[in-house]
Design an enzyme around this catalytic site. Structure first.
Site, PDB file in Angstrom:
ATOM      1  N   TRP A 103       0.842  -1.206   0.000  1.00 27.85           N
ATOM      2  CA  TRP A 103       0.000   0.000   0.000  1.00 27.85           C
ATOM      3  C   TRP A 103       0.870   1.247   0.000  1.00 27.85           C
ATOM      4  CZ3 TRP A 103      -4.445  -1.098  -1.739  1.00 27.85           C
ATOM      5  CH2 TRP A 103      -5.077  -2.299  -1.398  1.00 27.85           C
ATOM      6  N   ASP A 174      -1.235   6.607   6.319  1.00 30.22           N
ATOM      7  CA  ASP A 174      -2.287   5.642   5.996  1.00 30.22           C
ATOM      8  C   ASP A 174      -2.400   4.710   7.202  1.00 30.22           C
ATOM      9  OD1 ASP A 174      -3.840   3.541   5.172  1.00 30.22           O
ATOM     10  OD2 ASP A 174      -2.671   3.063   3.383  1.00 30.22           O
ATOM     11  N   LYS A 198     -11.498  -2.049   8.228  1.00 24.28           N
ATOM     12  CA  LYS A 198     -10.653  -2.959   8.999  1.00 24.28           C
ATOM     13  C   LYS A 198     -10.930  -2.842  10.488  1.00 24.28           C
ATOM     14  CE  LYS A 198      -8.031  -3.441   5.098  1.00 24.28           C
ATOM     15  NZ  LYS A 198      -7.278  -2.627   4.157  1.00 24.28           N
TER      16      LYS A 198
HETATM   17  C1  LIG Z   1      -6.843  -2.190   2.975  1.00 28.30           C
HETATM   18  C2  LIG Z   1      -5.809  -1.154   2.896  1.00 28.30           C
HETATM   19  C3  LIG Z   1      -5.816  -0.197   1.860  1.00 28.30           C
HETATM   20  C4  LIG Z   1      -6.839  -0.181   0.760  1.00 28.30           C
HETATM   21  O1  LIG Z   1      -8.017   0.312   1.264  1.00 28.30           O
HETATM   22  P1  LIG Z   1      -9.299   0.616   0.355  1.00 28.30           P
HETATM   23  O2  LIG Z   1     -10.218   1.215   1.361  1.00 28.30           O
HETATM   24  O3  LIG Z   1      -9.751  -0.701  -0.182  1.00 28.30           O
HETATM   25  O4  LIG Z   1      -8.904   1.540  -0.713  1.00 28.30           O
HETATM   26  C5  LIG Z   1      -4.838   0.771   1.881  1.00 28.30           C
HETATM   27  N1  LIG Z   1      -3.899   0.801   2.840  1.00 28.30           N
HETATM   28  C6  LIG Z   1      -3.862  -0.112   3.829  1.00 28.30           C
HETATM   29  C7  LIG Z   1      -2.795  -0.029   4.871  1.00 28.30           C
HETATM   30  C8  LIG Z   1      -4.807  -1.113   3.889  1.00 28.30           C
HETATM   31  O5  LIG Z   1      -4.781  -2.017   4.875  1.00 28.30           O
END
Ligand SMILES: *Cc1c(COP(=O)(O)O)cnc(C)c1O
Length: 362
Positions: A103, A174, A198
């Site tokens: 990511w 993020d 999550k």
């Molecule tokens: C799941 C995840 C993403 C992607 O998230 P979306 O909401 O599907 O765009 C990005 N960064 C991290 C760290 C993730 O765990």
């Protein structure tokens, strides 16, 4: 609740059962309004109440200072990966990225569309099994911002303290897969983003926590829905927002507060992860992917001696009521995602299953 099983899914992840019970009622009729939460106007009093409480409870649970706004956006963390450089980076500037997983890598690549990303640190040399130290991190001169991913969902590594950006550089994170799993000093961050699915709720809403100054510094020559300030001004309701997702996040925020806040939540998460890491530490059959000093409390990743055994592990675990354990293809093996709402009993059950599986096949 006997028909529910242990859901180790990496995302969307499991939700607290008390929250699901409340949702069941409110889908039919919320606040005695005679209308379900899925059917209410986003301009009406019930949704006003839902948004205000969600904001207030998140602010309280996550310890968000008055300097920062909480925005409810869409497009997931993936959209934030380009909205951040689109708003805060330009062709004549550099932004620093700590590339600690897939990511983080994707976010860095998106920045190249708007300016110059600089890889300040990378763990790609060891298939992202560690978090680079401060000594292994080299920032550029006056970066527009520093971006990192606090928990690497696929690889099972996690920053145990935030990196220290150069003086004056905004820190952007993020936090999709470990937001609300432990106390964080939000005042150190200029912007935090997280897809809700999550640790905070269902898919459909992205939580953004951003400093007013950063929001105001953003570009103004973009469509309004691509500017953060639009969400500040219109309280995240410029157009029809993902009302249901925000409503569930609000219930999860209340659940976090009732659990005693993030200090208490971290203790539970440490205990939960320890059940599984203890098995890894006492075994030469299982090989943990993450270096011990970089381990995640949210995603535990490990391999077995060969792929056949890994397949067997996933199949047999499923027969015992444990689903979602197959690892991401870039690591293979097993990934146990044990987000906030995942019960400790499930971690104990997995640890017991792992010991039993090793006795049979080790
Ligand atoms: C799941 C995840 C993403 C992607 O998230 P979306 O909401 O599907 O765009 C990005 N960064 C991290 C760290 C993730 O765990």
């Amino acid at each position: 609740m006997s028909e529910r099983i242990f859901n180790f899914s990496a995302g969307p992840g499991c939700l607290p059962e008390s929250v699901l019970e409340q949702v069941r009622q409110d889908v039919w009729n919320i606040d005695g309004s005679g209308i379900g939460i899925l059917e209410h106007s986003h301009r009406g009093k019930v949704v006003d109440r839902v948004f205000e409480e969600c904001e207030a409870d998140l602010r309280s649970a996550l310890g968000v200072p008055d300097s920062h706004r909480i925005l409810f956006m869409t497009g997931g963390a993936s959209a934030q990966a380009f909205l951040v450089p689109m708003n805060f980076l330009s062709k004549d500037r550099t932004a620093d990225y700590l590339v600690t997983g897939m990511w983080a890598q994707k976010a860095m690549e998106q920045a190249a569309l708007f300016g110059n990303p600089h890889v300040a640190a990378s763990s790609a040399d060891a298939n992202h099994n560690y978090i680079p130290s401060a000594e292994q991190t080299t920032y550029s001169q006056r970066p527009a911002y520093v971006h990192f991913t606090s928990n690497n969902t696929i690889f099972g590594t996690e920053f145990h303290a935030e990196p220290t950006p150069p003086e004056g550089a905004p820190l952007i994170c993020d936090m999709s897969s470990d937001i609300a799993s432990r106390p964080v000093d939000v005042s150190k961050y200029a912007l935090i983003y997280a897809g809700a699915q999550k640790n905070l709720g269902p898919a459909g809403v992205t939580i953004v926590i951003a400093h007013d100054h950063l929001i105001e510094s953003g570009r103004k020559d973009l469509p309004p829905l691509l500017q953060y300030r639009t969400f500040t001004k219109e309280l995240s309701r410029t157009n029809t927002p993902p009302v249901f997702a925000v409503y569930v996040v609000g219930l999860v925020a209340k659940w976090l507060l009732e659990a005693g806040g993030l200090g208490a939540v971290r203790q539970i998460n440490e205990r939960k992860a320890k059940h599984i890491y203890d098995v890894l530490d006492r075994s030469s059959f299982y090989r943990g992917h993450a270096r011990p000093d970089s381990r995640s409390l949210m995603n535990v990743t490990f391999n077995l001696p060969n792929e056949d055994l890994e397949k067997k592990f996933v199949t047999e675990a499923k027969l015992q009521g444990m689903d979602g354990l197959k690892g991401h293809r870039s690591v293979g093996g097993i990934r146990a995602s044990i987000y906030n709402a995942f019960p400790e009993a499930g971690c104990r059950a997995l640890a017991e299953f792992m010991r039993e599986f090793e006795r049979k096949h080790g």
